[in-house]
Design a protein around this motif. Structure first.
Motif, PDB file in Angstrom:
ATOM      1  N   TYR A   4      92.649  29.622  15.532  1.00 22.91           N
ATOM      2  CA  TYR A   4      93.284  30.076  14.304  1.00 22.91           C
ATOM      3  C   TYR A   4      92.384  29.635  13.160  1.00 22.91           C
ATOM      4  O   TYR A   4      91.963  28.473  13.102  1.00 22.91           O
ATOM      5  N   SER A   5      92.078  30.557  12.253  1.00 22.80           N
ATOM      6  CA  SER A   5      91.113  30.287  11.193  1.00 22.80           C
ATOM      7  C   SER A   5      91.748  30.361   9.816  1.00 22.80           C
ATOM      8  O   SER A   5      92.381  31.361   9.468  1.00 22.80           O
ATOM      9  N   VAL A   6      91.559  29.290   9.037  1.00 25.98           N
ATOM     10  CA  VAL A   6      92.125  29.196   7.693  1.00 25.98           C
ATOM     11  C   VAL A   6      91.003  28.913   6.706  1.00 25.98           C
ATOM     12  O   VAL A   6      90.178  28.032   6.938  1.00 25.98           O
ATOM     13  N   MET A   7      90.996  29.656   5.604  1.00 24.15           N
ATOM     14  CA  MET A   7      90.090  29.365   4.493  1.00 24.15           C
ATOM     15  C   MET A   7      90.928  28.851   3.333  1.00 24.15           C
ATOM     16  O   MET A   7      91.953  29.444   2.997  1.00 24.15           O
ATOM     17  N   ILE A   8      90.487  27.752   2.757  1.00 27.87           N
ATOM     18  CA  ILE A   8      91.131  27.209   1.560  1.00 27.87           C
ATOM     19  C   ILE A   8      90.110  27.369   0.443  1.00 27.87           C
ATOM     20  O   ILE A   8      89.002  26.834   0.532  1.00 27.87           O
ATOM     21  N   VAL A   9      90.470  28.153  -0.590  1.00 21.86           N
ATOM     22  CA  VAL A   9      89.509  28.467  -1.642  1.00 21.86           C
ATOM     23  C   VAL A   9      90.092  28.130  -3.004  1.00 21.86           C
ATOM     24  O   VAL A   9      91.286  28.252  -3.241  1.00 21.86           O
ATOM     25  N   GLY A  10      89.222  27.688  -3.881  1.00 15.16           N
ATOM     26  CA  GLY A  10      89.639  27.352  -5.232  1.00 15.16           C
ATOM     27  C   GLY A  10      88.430  27.029  -6.066  1.00 15.16           C
ATOM     28  O   GLY A  10      87.305  27.412  -5.733  1.00 15.16           O
ATOM     29  N   VAL A  11      88.670  26.334  -7.163  1.00 14.90           N
ATOM     30  CA  VAL A  11      87.569  25.891  -8.012  1.00 14.90           C
ATOM     31  C   VAL A  11      87.579  24.374  -8.069  1.00 14.90           C
ATOM     32  O   VAL A  11      88.581  23.737  -7.742  1.00 14.90           O
ATOM     33  N   GLY A  12      86.465  23.828  -8.461  1.00 17.05           N
ATOM     34  CA  GLY A  12      86.319  22.382  -8.481  1.00 17.05           C
ATOM     35  C   GLY A  12      87.424  21.688  -9.247  1.00 17.05           C
ATOM     36  O   GLY A  12      87.846  22.162 -10.305  1.00 17.05           O
ATOM     37  N   GLY A  13      87.927  20.610  -8.692  1.00 15.36           N
ATOM     38  CA  GLY A  13      88.945  19.818  -9.347  1.00 15.36           C
ATOM     39  C   GLY A  13      90.371  20.198  -9.016  1.00 15.36           C
ATOM     40  O   GLY A  13      91.306  19.564  -9.499  1.00 15.36           O
ATOM     41  N   GLU A  38      83.268  21.990   4.684  1.00 14.95           N
ATOM     42  CA  GLU A  38      83.474  22.133   3.247  1.00 14.95           C
ATOM     43  C   GLU A  38      82.208  22.676   2.607  1.00 14.95           C
ATOM     44  O   GLU A  38      81.112  22.213   2.899  1.00 14.95           O
ATOM     45  N   VAL A  39      82.364  23.674   1.752  1.00 18.55           N
ATOM     46  CA  VAL A  39      81.245  24.263   1.041  1.00 18.55           C
ATOM     47  C   VAL A  39      81.507  24.068  -0.447  1.00 18.55           C
ATOM     48  O   VAL A  39      82.471  24.610  -0.983  1.00 18.55           O
ATOM     49  N   HIS A  40      80.678  23.271  -1.076  1.00 22.12           N
ATOM     50  CA  HIS A  40      80.855  22.994  -2.500  1.00 22.12           C
ATOM     51  C   HIS A  40      79.902  23.861  -3.301  1.00 22.12           C
ATOM     52  O   HIS A  40      78.705  23.869  -3.051  1.00 22.12           O
ATOM     53  N   GLY A  41      80.450  24.577  -4.290  1.00 19.82           N
ATOM     54  CA  GLY A  41      79.597  25.286  -5.229  1.00 19.82           C
ATOM     55  C   GLY A  41      79.361  24.342  -6.394  1.00 19.82           C
ATOM     56  O   GLY A  41      79.166  23.155  -6.216  1.00 19.82           O
ATOM     57  N   MET A  42      79.435  24.862  -7.571  1.00 17.05           N
ATOM     58  CA  MET A  42      79.316  24.028  -8.768  1.00 17.05           C
ATOM     59  C   MET A  42      80.688  23.426  -9.054  1.00 17.05           C
ATOM     60  O   MET A  42      81.304  23.675 -10.084  1.00 17.05           O
ATOM     61  N   GLY A  47      83.135  25.682 -10.410  1.00 14.72           N
ATOM     62  CA  GLY A  47      82.623  26.661  -9.450  1.00 14.72           C
ATOM     63  C   GLY A  47      83.460  26.695  -8.187  1.00 14.72           C
ATOM     64  O   GLY A  47      84.325  25.849  -7.966  1.00 14.72           O
ATOM     65  N   SER A  48      83.200  27.674  -7.350  1.00 19.16           N
ATOM     66  CA  SER A  48      83.950  27.850  -6.105  1.00 19.16           C
ATOM     67  C   SER A  48      83.804  26.672  -5.161  1.00 19.16           C
ATOM     68  O   SER A  48      82.726  26.102  -5.015  1.00 19.16           O
ATOM     69  N   VAL A  49      84.923  26.347  -4.525  1.00 23.47           N
ATOM     70  CA  VAL A  49      84.936  25.367  -3.447  1.00 23.47           C
ATOM     71  C   VAL A  49      85.668  26.039  -2.290  1.00 23.47           C
ATOM     72  O   VAL A  49      86.762  26.559  -2.464  1.00 23.47           O
ATOM     73  N   ILE A  50      85.032  26.064  -1.131  1.00 27.70           N
ATOM     74  CA  ILE A  50      85.600  26.719   0.041  1.00 27.70           C
ATOM     75  C   ILE A  50      85.646  25.716   1.173  1.00 27.70           C
ATOM     76  O   ILE A  50      84.681  24.992   1.402  1.00 27.70           O
ATOM     77  N   THR A  51      86.759  25.689   1.880  1.00 25.69           N
ATOM     78  CA  THR A  51      86.860  24.872   3.079  1.00 25.69           C
ATOM     79  C   THR A  51      87.298  25.771   4.223  1.00 25.69           C
ATOM     80  O   THR A  51      88.234  26.551   4.083  1.00 25.69           O
ATOM     81  N   TYR A  52      86.576  25.670   5.327  1.00 26.41           N
ATOM     82  CA  TYR A  52      86.942  26.382   6.546  1.00 26.41           C
ATOM     83  C   TYR A  52      87.653  25.395   7.460  1.00 26.41           C
ATOM     84  O   TYR A  52      87.164  24.286   7.682  1.00 26.41           O
ATOM     85  N   VAL A  53      88.797  25.789   7.997  1.00 24.75           N
ATOM     86  CA  VAL A  53      89.514  24.969   8.973  1.00 24.75           C
ATOM     87  C   VAL A  53      89.831  25.884  10.148  1.00 24.75           C
ATOM     88  O   VAL A  53      90.532  26.882   9.997  1.00 24.75           O
ATOM     89  N   ARG A  54      89.286  25.535  11.312  1.00 23.86           N
ATOM     90  CA  ARG A  54      89.557  26.320  12.519  1.00 23.86           C
ATOM     91  C   ARG A  54      90.134  25.380  13.566  1.00 23.86           C
ATOM     92  O   ARG A  54      89.645  24.269  13.759  1.00 23.86           O
ATOM     93  N   PHE A  55      91.198  25.843  14.243  1.00 25.71           N
ATOM     94  CA  PHE A  55      91.812  25.001  15.264  1.00 25.71           C
ATOM     95  C   PHE A  55      92.317  25.839  16.421  1.00 25.71           C
ATOM     96  O   PHE A  55      92.551  27.027  16.300  1.00 25.71           O
ATOM     97  N   GLY A  56      92.447  25.167  17.566  1.00 29.64           N
ATOM     98  CA  GLY A  56      92.919  25.810  18.790  1.00 29.64           C
ATOM     99  C   GLY A  56      92.735  24.848  19.947  1.00 29.64           C
ATOM    100  O   GLY A  56      92.533  23.645  19.750  1.00 29.64           O
TER     101      GLY A  56
END
Length: 191
Positions: A4-13, A38-42, A47-56
């Protein structure tokens, strides 16, 4: 269980990293293999901050490619639109209705797009919530992340008690009651 794949997206802070930690801890407590990236932009400049969470049962990579996300949890409308291509057919997007102006809007070089949520609804199942309002009702605007995780928890297979235990164990003790209230407001929201 399939992965199961979840993306958590937002901006810094906005607290996306705490949100991913809550999800990861909930998944681990239920005995699943989990991979987080975790993928940190600015991030310090909004800037965009993306986290991938995959589990199974067994997960080999945390990376989520376009068209693979079962769920996207977006802390801001424009970020939901930006990462829509990653959602799989039949997937869901949980989106905070809050708008945070990106730098081109702040500097006057662009305008914030209108009608993002209605546009998203033409392409996917969207669960929209004013998480900022709920967070303020909980006692702090800084709990938007936990409100959103409460909404997500309602749409995942783990029991509410599992999530509450994870929230209580993950946040600092002095913020435990506040975050549990924020989680409950998200979990019980009529969305």
């Amino acid at each position: 269980m399939n992965t199961y794949s979840v993306m958590i997206v937002g901006v810094g802070g906005q607290g996306t990293l705490l949100a991913s930690r809550l999800l990861g801890n909930a998944v681990i407590s239920e005995g699943y293999d989990v991979k987080v990236s975790e993928v940190h932009g600015m991030s310090q400049r909004g800037g965009s901050v993306i986290t991938y969470v995959r589990f199974g049962d067994k997960v080999y990579s945390p990376i989520i490619e376009k068209g693979e996300a079962d769920l996207i949890i977006s802390f801001e409308q424009l970020e939901a639109a930006r990462y829509l291509p990653y959602l799989k057919k039949g997937g869901k997007i949980i989106v905070n209705t809050q708008q945070i102006d990106p730098m081109p809007v702040v500097t006057g070089n662009a305008e914030y797009p209108e009608g993002i949520i209605p546009q998203l609804r033409t392409k996917a199942e969207v669960i929209a919530i004013d998480a900022l309002d709920a967070a303020v009702k909980a006692g702090s605007s800084k709990t938007v992340n936990v409100v959103l995780m409460g909404v997500a928890a309602k749409h995942m297979e783990f029991k509410k008690e599992v999530w509450e235990k994870v929230v209580a164990e993950t946040v600092p003790p002095k913020f435990r009651e506040l975050n549990l209230k924020a989680f409950d407001l998200g979990y019980s929201a009529e969305v």
